[in-house]
Design a protein around this motif. Structure first.
Motif, PDB file in Angstrom:
ATOM      1  N   THR A 112      14.079  31.364  28.459  1.00  0.00           N
ATOM      2  CA  THR A 112      15.334  31.222  27.733  1.00  0.00           C
ATOM      3  C   THR A 112      15.382  30.131  26.860  1.00  0.00           C
ATOM      4  O   THR A 112      14.862  29.294  26.909  1.00  0.00           O
ATOM      5  N   ASP A 113      16.902  30.063  26.120  1.00  0.00           N
ATOM      6  CA  ASP A 113      17.087  28.929  25.375  1.00  0.00           C
ATOM      7  C   ASP A 113      18.705  28.813  25.451  1.00  0.00           C
ATOM      8  O   ASP A 113      19.219  29.347  24.330  1.00  0.00           O
ATOM      9  N   ILE A 114      19.046  28.083  26.412  1.00  0.00           N
ATOM     10  CA  ILE A 114      20.703  28.051  26.573  1.00  0.00           C
ATOM     11  C   ILE A 114      21.133  26.211  26.442  1.00  0.00           C
ATOM     12  O   ILE A 114      20.501  25.492  27.392  1.00  0.00           O
ATOM     13  N   PRO A 115      22.008  26.037  25.503  1.00  0.00           N
ATOM     14  CA  PRO A 115      22.486  24.777  25.550  1.00  0.00           C
ATOM     15  C   PRO A 115      23.122  24.503  26.662  1.00  0.00           C
ATOM     16  O   PRO A 115      24.068  25.302  27.541  1.00  0.00           O
ATOM     17  N   VAL A 116      22.890  23.046  27.349  1.00  0.00           N
ATOM     18  CA  VAL A 116      23.376  22.646  28.524  1.00  0.00           C
ATOM     19  C   VAL A 116      23.950  21.224  28.453  1.00  0.00           C
ATOM     20  O   VAL A 116      23.437  20.473  27.435  1.00  0.00           O
ATOM     21  N   VAL A 146      15.541  26.121  29.439  1.00  0.00           N
ATOM     22  CA  VAL A 146      14.153  26.684  28.795  1.00  0.00           C
ATOM     23  C   VAL A 146      13.677  27.988  29.892  1.00  0.00           C
ATOM     24  O   VAL A 146      12.972  28.654  29.721  1.00  0.00           O
ATOM     25  N   ASN A 147      14.194  27.730  30.982  1.00  0.00           N
ATOM     26  CA  ASN A 147      13.870  28.747  32.290  1.00  0.00           C
ATOM     27  C   ASN A 147      14.685  28.810  33.292  1.00  0.00           C
ATOM     28  O   ASN A 147      15.546  27.584  33.660  1.00  0.00           O
ATOM     29  N   ILE A 148      15.135  29.950  33.671  1.00  0.00           N
ATOM     30  CA  ILE A 148      16.397  30.108  34.794  1.00  0.00           C
ATOM     31  C   ILE A 148      16.199  31.245  35.686  1.00  0.00           C
ATOM     32  O   ILE A 148      15.506  32.097  35.354  1.00  0.00           O
ATOM     33  N   ARG A 154      14.940  25.095  34.630  1.00  0.00           N
ATOM     34  CA  ARG A 154      13.806  24.259  34.049  1.00  0.00           C
ATOM     35  C   ARG A 154      14.429  23.736  32.736  1.00  0.00           C
ATOM     36  O   ARG A 154      15.209  24.562  31.888  1.00  0.00           O
ATOM     37  N   THR A 155      14.934  22.507  32.380  1.00  0.00           N
ATOM     38  CA  THR A 155      15.544  21.998  31.188  1.00  0.00           C
ATOM     39  C   THR A 155      14.669  20.990  30.366  1.00  0.00           C
ATOM     40  O   THR A 155      13.542  20.379  30.802  1.00  0.00           O
ATOM     41  N   GLU A 156      14.936  20.928  29.197  1.00  0.00           N
ATOM     42  CA  GLU A 156      14.305  19.836  28.253  1.00  0.00           C
ATOM     43  C   GLU A 156      15.388  18.943  27.653  1.00  0.00           C
ATOM     44  O   GLU A 156      16.367  19.697  27.175  1.00  0.00           O
ATOM     45  N   VAL A 201      11.650  15.380  27.808  1.00  0.00           N
ATOM     46  CA  VAL A 201      11.466  15.329  29.296  1.00  0.00           C
ATOM     47  C   VAL A 201      11.810  16.820  29.819  1.00  0.00           C
ATOM     48  O   VAL A 201      12.797  17.317  29.684  1.00  0.00           O
ATOM     49  N   GLY A 202      10.772  17.335  30.518  1.00  0.00           N
ATOM     50  CA  GLY A 202      11.110  18.410  31.115  1.00  0.00           C
ATOM     51  C   GLY A 202      11.302  18.562  32.587  1.00  0.00           C
ATOM     52  O   GLY A 202      10.607  17.522  33.293  1.00  0.00           O
ATOM     53  N   ALA A 203      12.131  18.805  33.000  1.00  0.00           N
ATOM     54  CA  ALA A 203      12.580  18.812  34.603  1.00  0.00           C
ATOM     55  C   ALA A 203      12.806  20.038  35.165  1.00  0.00           C
ATOM     56  O   ALA A 203      13.709  20.926  34.870  1.00  0.00           O
ATOM     57  N   GLY A 204      12.354  20.158  36.391  1.00  0.00           N
ATOM     58  CA  GLY A 204      12.797  21.276  37.157  1.00  0.00           C
ATOM     59  C   GLY A 204      13.979  21.022  38.028  1.00  0.00           C
ATOM     60  O   GLY A 204      13.919  20.109  38.757  1.00  0.00           O
TER      61      GLY A 204
END
Length: 243
Positions: A112-116, A146-148, A154-156, A201-204
């Motif tokens: 997905t693509d959700i602002p956070v 980017v993934n939920i 998972r965020t960028e 930075v990609g983080a789980g």
């Protein structure tokens, strides 16, 4: 301070498959499969599955790592330090913490693509994609989810994160009536991601504290969105002209 005693042999035994998280220079983490070859008191011997590890993987004495195993359908993890790196990618490890239980429930994941909005409680830093007094990322679409799933995100982002950092995250779940979801999470892995628009930075992030109604809303959103996408792809397929 002395470490609390723990019978590690209840959770780890020779011949058991494990997952190892090794530290990499620059706050990165490398995950690899391993086999437990010996257990003695608070020490464990492991044989990694890969012969060649990424450049910068920390294998020196006292380097930190995390060992994860599954026992009778339950998951467990324990922090440790490397005592020795032997030929054949064998590691001698000493545990430095209690064995922690992990939730092994599986959830469907959705790209997905959700602002956070993110606040790193451990480091005392924050970042959001809009306004409101927090640090605003230089890239207009960062930070983002980017993934939920019902188990985590998972965020960028441009904000640095280290494994086991505590992250407070808030986002709007894109439902017919958008719902604000506040969660407390923990970083389980973090790495640098190269994108066309730049480096991030990609983080789980694993949910540590979440309202169960909010979790149910995330699970429903993931399932409904997946069904919608499948139907859209099916429509596109049947609308293709005959060859």
């Amino acid at each position: 301070m002395q470490k609390e005693s723990c019978n590690y042999k209840e959770y780890f035994h020779p011949g058991q498959r494990a997952r190892v998280e090794l530290a990499v220079e620059g706050d990165g983490v490398f995950k690899d499969g391993a086999v437990v070859t010996a257990v003695d008191e608070d020490r464990i011997d492991l044989r990694l599955s890969r012969d060649i590890l990424p450049e910068g993987t920390l294998l020196h004495y006292d380097a930190p790592l995390v060992v994860r195993v599954g026992v009778s359908g339950n998951g467990y993890r324990c922090r440790g330090i490397i005592l020795d790196h032997l030929p054949g990618d064998a590691l001698q490890v000493r545990f430095t913490s209690q064995v922690m239980s992990e939730d092994l429930r599986e959830y469907f994941r959705l790209n997905t693509d959700i602002p956070v909005t993110l606040f790193n409680v451990t480091a005392g830093t924050a970042e959001e994609s809009g306004s409101g007094g927090l640090r605003i990322a230089s890239e207009g679409n960062l930070p983002r989810i980017v993934n939920i799933s019902g188990g985590g995100l998972r965020t960028e982002t441009e904000m640095a994160m280290t494994v086991e950092d505590i992250i407070y995250a808030t986002f709007h779940l894109p439902l017919p009536e958008p719902k604000v979801i506040p969660v407390v999470t923990q970083v389980v892995h973090s790495e640098v991601v190269e994108r066309q628009e730049g480096t991030c930075v990609g983080a789980g992030l694993r949910f540590m504290h979440i309202n169960e109604r909010d979790r149910d809303a995330i699970v429903r959103f993931v399932c409904n969105e997946e069904i919608r996408r499948i139907r859209e792809r099916r429509k596109e397929f049947f609308s293709l002209p005959d060859q």
